[in-house]
Design an enzyme around this catalytic site. Structure first.
Site, short mmCIF file in Angstrom:
data_model
loop_
_atom_site.label_atom_id
_atom_site.label_comp_id
_atom_site.label_asym_id
_atom_site.label_seq_id
_atom_site.Cartn_x
_atom_site.Cartn_y
_atom_site.Cartn_z
N LYS A 182 0.44 10.45 1.55
CA LYS A 182 -0.62 9.84 0.74
C LYS A 182 -2.00 10.03 1.36
CE LYS A 182 2.64 6.45 -1.10
NZ LYS A 182 3.11 5.05 -1.10
N VAL A 196 8.06 5.04 4.83
CA VAL A 196 9.40 4.46 4.97
C VAL A 196 10.38 5.39 5.70
CG1 VAL A 196 9.27 2.89 3.02
CG2 VAL A 196 10.12 5.22 2.67
N TYR A 203 1.11 -1.32 4.32
CA TYR A 203 1.69 -2.24 3.35
C TYR A 203 1.12 -3.65 3.53
CZ TYR A 203 4.80 1.78 3.20
OH TYR A 203 5.29 3.04 3.12
N SER A 262 5.36 8.28 2.67
CA SER A 262 4.00 7.82 2.35
C SER A 262 2.92 8.40 3.26
CB SER A 262 3.94 6.29 2.42
OG SER A 262 4.72 5.73 1.40
N TYR A 299 5.08 13.54 -7.72
CA TYR A 299 4.99 12.49 -6.70
C TYR A 299 6.21 12.48 -5.79
CZ TYR A 299 4.43 7.73 -4.86
OH TYR A 299 4.30 6.64 -4.05
#
Lengths: 308, 308, 308, 308
Positions: A71, A262, A244, A68, A193
């Protein structure tokens, strides 16, 4: 505190020493085999200063699965390409729910709360794919150029493993497509993705690559990736939504804009001062690296550099 | 009321006459073009008695898109094949939410509330596909044999149109697959599901095909499709869950087990007495046929045959 | 099966014998001390036939805490007083959520899904209080007159204990008041509600008192409490909503309109044939009497009298 | 930018001038009459520097209804009295839902997401009431002492009006009491809470009273109200949760810890530099002052003082 380059060398070394003695380190993500095997004993921490100086401690040069963390870079690319119009497709509010939840997505008619929950990241990649035809490659290119490391690359096994366990992301993508908020065909989007998330890079690479956030949007070559205002906005979204369902806790303990993955990595930004990247694969129950959060907590405590 | 076969002929004719004068008839489903063109002026009503006598009024011999009415037959087939074990995969409780909602599905870990909401129907088709390798064909076969009409068939244009607008069902299927509650590959499952839903049949066909529910599980040839207990159970699920988020209203007004479809059809059962099928394409805001519900309401009022 | 009065005596005796041997009987409600002390070994079952004949087995003459069984009587009184207009204040759809949930209430702007969840029962009592000034007394009066037992009364200790643990009901009432759907001052409403719920009566009393539901609305003296249509409607609401989050299961197993209470009682109706009341204090995890549901399941199995 | 005291005088004057020309100013809160009458043309802005210098522009000395701004002071008092143990009763995560929502509260067993949504503020006042016996007076005292204005006081008409429209807060309090997370009797708690919210003070008063947040916890007299770490934590909670469901938007636009109230006030903090208070009664759809947010946005743009 000295203001010259390299001024955090001592504090980084000290923190790495402390983290080596940490006993409760959490457990690696286990939803795909490729991540489950990571050694929770690993710890790396790197600091990149605005002038390009980079240094670190521990496993700071060892590549890990960025997941992530990518992102942030996908978001920056879309903002640089289409600016504010992105925000008609994805919100900027914390989600207040575990990161995979479909509930709020339904309540808000297919518009994800923010670009860092999975649904929102899918929208960002959908935009990048629509705008460039090649979302994952664009993210890889940005990481390579900003870090100066041309070896940064996808890990096909990781991407394949994510795809094999990708039903929840497929559900999210189809669900938003039903609301018209995904325009790339879902299989193509998921391929992009999962490739993007499979990028592997080191703390050094990622701290350098994220330096534009500490430099108010300016890339390593001095050109602008983002406007000053956009860079500030990305930092704001990182602070409120980057970890998160623990964004409040992270703001409270660390007090810096941060984005976790993660794979155990966390990128954090001290605007105007430096970009940090920490890595340790053991996660807490909310999916954030135990030693990573702890190391950043120590960093702001020892340096007094929290934004608060 | 005469107890001989054909005893409802007069009441059916009377109701058809009343329905012809109904002014507010709702609007056809418009989520796919193939359904949106239906004429809300159409109305058909058929009664099938346990001995196989069938009669009707209005457009009772005209085929229409069965859609969710097929869910009753798929459920019966799965129960006949594997019995109680189905209920570990899908519940039997009303959903209390609009029929497509993902919220409860998430809250209950991928186990749909009942076999008639879309998520639950996907689980039933998944089971039928797993057990037979050919779910849609099995449903077609059951309809053909029980109705005696070998012309009942799929409408490929309808199935294709459903697939083209199938993101929400794809989301549901992937979501349940993430919980391990769908085992057929999702694209294969959706193909089977949309084929099943595309079956076209008339009120006469569907009333005859549903006669086993009035005959305590016995098929037209005298063999048992379901045990007496299972037939009773299907009727119970129809009463509590058969008409989307209007099951309470339907029980209140009509007082019979019933299952509606967005094509405008409704199958209703008077256990031991007869199976009815009504059809009129105009729907109310909850997706049930306006004239269809009204006709069934009149039927139980005029005959006193409500289960309450 | 004999059609004369008393025709279920044998079956009732048989069921009572079976229930005496039941080993897993659940646990009494423990949210208030006054209920927690009940003996799960108790079991009673009574049948009231339309002509007023009543008989039973086991502890069928022993008073127990009626609790939510009183909701049926309060609902009937409000329907008899103001008819359809009640349904602007409370719905008739199953709730699809544990019986105390606030979620759907918020989603639907303070209109409870049905009159048998706590929120809906508070609305019914609010209406009865508004219409009569004395809701609890009216319910007591109805029970006394229909059962012929003038000794039926409130249990102040139970009412006080409910009030002492009444925060959730207070929250529900204030929440609906915020939407304008409660007009009685909340403390007055709660007092009426907890008194109503504290009524104590036996299986014999409650089966007789509920006979109007099997007699299509007709009271013991031959006058109409409800119209035929209203009686049918109450039965429909009982079937779809009468047993908390297990209405589907109850319909599936028992197949009769039924209403349960946390005191361990259940009233069930075979329209036109009889009203039953069973009692055993041990509850399952959804709040329904274990032996009670089991006894009714046996009753419909042995007599074939399910509505399906 | 000059670093001497008073260095923001010019920028404040400039902003006040701009705000006077703002045409779309939103509408005052209308849920109670006492607030609905406020003039949206009003605008005030005050800056308090760490040395106690205070200055402002527009209606910066005019008292207004502090409402939720008082939540910051109640939180600080509880943290100073019992420290970390508060966080067992209330979380620190953004809520991701409109500020009154009961849904998450139920999902998380009566533990509110953070101390600034209404449910969380009720818990904070409950703690303050339990610890001091006089929550509202303690908040008033803190405001008086820190601002040096002994005239700051409750407005009984406002408190009474809040109480008269207080069903939603009563519902929240009872709901949490059902989970054991409120220990003060609910009527006593609500009285304290509505009194606290009825406090009236000016921008000058509130900027001075909130100076401890810019001074790392130090009060006007040099003593510590909070530890440095606690002050940082309050700022973090303000940034992530201080502006209802617009915290992300506020962080994005303004980039400072801030807390808004429905009276139209907003307190914002530049750690180490100053505390600001703006006021203008017209609110946007999320309950934040339109001109207030705009003025703070201009302030960080003109001074470059955002934390990002």
């Amino acid at each position: 505190m000295p203001s010259s380059a390299g001024r955090f060398r001592e504090v980084i070394d000290r923190i790495a020493g402390e983290m080596a003695r940490l006993t409760d380190r959490g457990s690696p993500a286990d939803y795909i085999p490729a991540l489950a095997g990571a050694d929770p004993g690993c710890f790396g921490m790197a600091v990149a200063e605005p002038d390009g100086t980079v240094y670190g401690a521990g496993d700071w040069r060892r590549p890990f699965s960025a997941q992530s963390l990518t992102k942030v870079f996908a978001l920056a690319l879309v903002l640089s390409l289409e600016g504010e119009s992105l925000w008609r497709r994805v919100g900027r509010e914390p989600s207040g729910n575990p990161f995979n939840s479909l509930v709020q997505l339904e309540y808000e008619n297919g518009i994800p709360r923010n670009p860092f929950i999975n649904a929102g990241a899918l929208v960002v990649t959908d935009r990048l794919q629509s705008l460039t035809g090649n979302a994952a490659e664009r993210v890889r290119e940005l990481l390579r150029v900003e870090s100066g490391n041309a070896g940064i690359d996808f890990v096909p096994e990781i991407a394949a493993s994510e795809a094999a366990h990708g039903d929840r992301n497929a559900a999210l993508a189809h669900f938003m497509a039903a609301y018209g908020n995904i325009t790339t065909p879902v299989p193509e989007l998921l391929t992009a993705y999962f490739r993007q998330c499979s990028l592997e890079a080191s703390c050094a690479d990622l701290a350098l690559a994220g330096s534009f956030l500490a430099r108010h949007g300016v890339r390593a070559d001095g050109s602008a990736l983002l406007t000053r205002s956009q860079a500030k906005q990305v930092n704001a979204v990182m602070l409120t939504c980057g970890t998160y369902d623990a964004a409040g806790e992270f703001a409270y303990r660390v007090g810096l804009p941060g984005k976790s993955g993660v794979g155990g990595g966390i990128i954090a930004v001290v605007p105007g001062v430096c970009t940090l990247c920490v890595w340790s694969p053991g996660l807490d129950r909310r999916g954030n690296s135990v030693a990573g959060v702890s190391a950043l907590d120590r960093f702001t405590t020892l340096t007094g550099l929290s934004v608060f």
